[in-house]
Design a protein around this motif. Structure first.
Motif, PDB file in Angstrom:
ATOM      1  N   ARG A   1       0.743  -1.278  -0.065  1.00 21.65           N
ATOM      2  CA  ARG A   1      -0.239   0.042   0.070  1.00 21.65           C
ATOM      3  C   ARG A   1       0.735   1.289  -0.064  1.00 21.65           C
ATOM      4  NH1 ARG A   1      -2.453   0.867   5.831  1.00 21.65           N
ATOM      5  NH2 ARG A   1      -2.834   2.803   4.983  1.00 21.65           N
ATOM      6  N   ASP A   2       0.155   2.568   0.018  1.00 18.75           N
ATOM      7  CA  ASP A   2       0.855   3.819  -0.076  1.00 18.75           C
ATOM      8  C   ASP A   2       1.759   3.927  -1.064  1.00 18.75           C
ATOM      9  OD1 ASP A   2      -0.669   3.923   2.366  1.00 18.75           O
ATOM     10  OD2 ASP A   2       1.253   3.302   3.535  1.00 18.75           O
TER      11      ASP A   2
ATOM     12  N   GLN B   1      -7.013   2.300  -5.669  1.00 22.85           N
ATOM     13  CA  GLN B   1      -6.792   3.037  -4.470  1.00 22.85           C
ATOM     14  C   GLN B   1      -6.772   1.867  -3.163  1.00 22.85           C
ATOM     15  OE1 GLN B   1     -10.226   5.653  -3.986  1.00 22.85           O
ATOM     16  NE2 GLN B   1      -9.182   6.759  -2.539  1.00 22.85           N
ATOM     17  N   HIS B   2      -5.973   2.259  -2.231  1.00 19.23           N
ATOM     18  CA  HIS B   2      -6.072   1.273  -1.173  1.00 19.23           C
ATOM     19  C   HIS B   2      -7.224   1.167  -0.419  1.00 19.23           C
ATOM     20  CE1 HIS B   2      -4.378  -1.028   2.087  1.00 19.23           C
ATOM     21  NE2 HIS B   2      -4.783  -0.282   3.062  1.00 19.23           N
ATOM     22  N   GLY B   3      -7.909   2.390  -0.012  1.00 21.42           N
ATOM     23  CA  GLY B   3      -8.926   2.520   1.084  1.00 21.42           C
ATOM     24  C   GLY B   3     -10.119   2.676   0.019  1.00 21.42           C
TER      25      GLY B   3
ATOM     26  N   GLU C   1      -1.042   9.057  -2.927  1.00 23.69           N
ATOM     27  CA  GLU C   1      -0.080   8.346  -2.156  1.00 23.69           C
ATOM     28  C   GLU C   1      -0.632   7.169  -1.400  1.00 23.69           C
ATOM     29  OE1 GLU C   1       1.104  11.180   0.624  1.00 23.69           O
ATOM     30  OE2 GLU C   1       2.324  12.407  -0.955  1.00 23.69           O
ATOM     31  N   ASP C   2      -1.904   6.667  -2.156  1.00 22.00           N
ATOM     32  CA  ASP C   2      -2.481   5.506  -1.450  1.00 22.00           C
ATOM     33  C   ASP C   2      -2.849   4.602  -2.531  1.00 22.00           C
ATOM     34  OD1 ASP C   2      -4.383   6.783  -3.245  1.00 22.00           O
ATOM     35  OD2 ASP C   2      -6.091   6.898  -1.792  1.00 22.00           O
TER      36      ASP C   2
ATOM     37  N   ARG D   1      -2.583   0.888  -4.289  1.00 24.08           N
ATOM     38  CA  ARG D   1      -1.950  -0.303  -3.846  1.00 24.08           C
ATOM     39  C   ARG D   1      -1.565  -1.271  -5.057  1.00 24.08           C
ATOM     40  NH1 ARG D   1      -6.694  -4.477  -1.542  1.00 24.08           N
ATOM     41  NH2 ARG D   1      -7.100  -2.511  -0.308  1.00 24.08           N
TER      42      ARG D   1
END
Lengths: 343, 72
Positions: free
Chosen positions: A198-199, A228-230, A266-267, A269
């Motif tokens: 991630r990130d 996107q991670h989230g 910055e997110d 994945r």
């Protein structure tokens, strides 16, 4: 002619072909890495391009070409001088070009491992037989790998393994780059099984190159995403239906353009998605993961070069339409959105 | 064979690193051969075949169609 065509010694095998493909990719990347290889005007060419091994005393079969950025305007921010030596001889050659002494040239990072050298004190180049060697000053700045610890040399961090079934993520010494690689063992099937990082920092609407080495114990496949991670798990432009793994290590290349965001994020994945393929008892091994902006020199180190030579080049089947289990692309999108709480 | 591949790669390099727009014939990177068929315009897929899985380069699939078409 018939005996010539029938001579098995002249038959290129798959390793020769893939090696040649790899070579051309490398050379194209080198061309792409410096604007000096793509001068735009006649004036630029006259001022910057020069050939050195010329005249009655020239060494036959050797072309020495230099590209200079020492004149205004500055076309390449990072480099001032490039020398390309084409050695068509069947023996190594050495040539001294006085004008290059003290320029601090070195072999292009993409050619790391090549048995070519430059003596800075005298301006002497040594190039092996039948070889093109590219020398640059300061060395091309390798582009940073977006992925951290891509060859798992420092252990599992910051990679994460998640499964809503059961499985383990360990480090193995069965590696292509360095001494370590990721080993995923599936103990019980899950609907959400992935190795991810991630990130990730990604630029919008930018071409990226992904490469990795992988294999699986039964040749079972996997999918790939960059998203996107989230929540809402936006697809950041990469969705590969199927990576056709085999029981032997192979090197996979894939290029994609980031999408669905306007400013640097910055997110991101990177997700190796095992769920649709992984069964209990399956083992996946992944190594040497590199995600880089395209059009810049790939940060291949010598270890990486060695790894690439033992495996073949495959293009991932992007947007294949159907997964092995008959999963359609829109279902693939749904898989993208399977949420889970990150540890 | 390695020597031949190196020689061909060197030829590619000359074009790749030259100024101007490089032009490559399809398959040069995968050692594509037309089995010495010199003018393959009318030679069909047998001589012109390209193996994008890199398994084969189509060398030695047959003697060229026109007798003496390719003095060597």
């Amino acid at each position: 002619m018939q005996p010539f065509l029938a001579n098995p010694a002249l038959q290129a095998d798959e390793a020769a072909i893939t090696g040649s493909v790899e070579h051309m990719r490398t050379m194209l990347a080198i061309r792409n890495s410096f604007s000096l290889f793509r001068l735009q005007t006649e004036t630029d060419v006259m001022q910057r391009l020069a050939f050195h091994n010329t005249g009655p005393d020239q060494i036959p079969g050797l072309i020495v070409m230099s590209l200079s950025d020492l004149v205004e305007p500055d076309l390449d921010g990072d480099h001032e001088f490039i020398v390309v030596v084409f050695n068509a001889n069947d023996e190594a050659q050495t040539i001294t070009v006085d004008a290059t002494a003290g320029l601090g040239l070195g072999v292009h990072p993409l050619q790391a491992g090549l048995a070519a050298s430059f003596d800075d004190a005298t301006g002497t180049f040594s190039v092996p037989a039948r070889t093109t060697a590219v020398f640059v000053d300061g060395g091309a700045t390798p582009v940073e790998n977006v992925v951290q610890n891509g060859s798992f040399e420092t252990g599992e961090e910051p990679w994460r393994f998640y499964s809503n079934g059961r499985g383990t993520f360990r480090i193995t010494d069965d590696a292509t780059a360095g001494d370590r690689a990721a080993r995923i063992r599936i103990d019980a099937v899950g609907s959400n099984v992935q190795l991810y990082q991630r990130d990730l920092v990604l630029k919008p609407n930018t071409q990226y190159s992904l490469r990795f080495d992988a294999k699986s114990n039964n040749g079972q496949d996997m999918s790939l995403f960059v998203h996107q991670h989230g929540a809402p798990y936006t697809n950041y432009g990469a969705r590969a239906a199927r990576v056709d793994l085999t029981t032997a290590y192979q090197t996979y290349f894939w290029e994609f353009t980031t999408a669905n965001f306007d400013e640097m994020v910055e997110d991101g994945r990177l997700r190796f998605w095992l769920a649709p393929y992984a069964k209990a008892g399956d083992v996946y091994i992944i190594d040497h993961v590199s995600l880089q902006e395209k059009g810049t020199a790939m940060a291949f180190d010598t270890e990486a070069t060695a790894a690439a030579s033992v495996s073949s080049v495959l293009v991932i089947d992007d947007e294949a339409g159907l997964l092995a289990g008959g999963v359609a692309v829109d279902e693939l999108d749904q898989q993208l959105f399977i949420p889970f709480v990150a540890k | 064979m390695a020597e031949r591949v190196a020689a061909q790669n060197l030829g590619i390099d000359l074009t790749v690193l030259a100024q101007g727009v490089p032009f490559f014939h399809a398959g040069i990177d995968m050692l594509r051969s037309k089995s010495l068929e010199r003018d393959s315009y009318n030679s069909g897929d047998w001589f012109n075949r390209l193996f994008f899985d890199y398994s084969f380069n189509n060398f030695g699939v047959g003697v060229p169609v026109e007798a003496g078409a390719t003095p060597r």
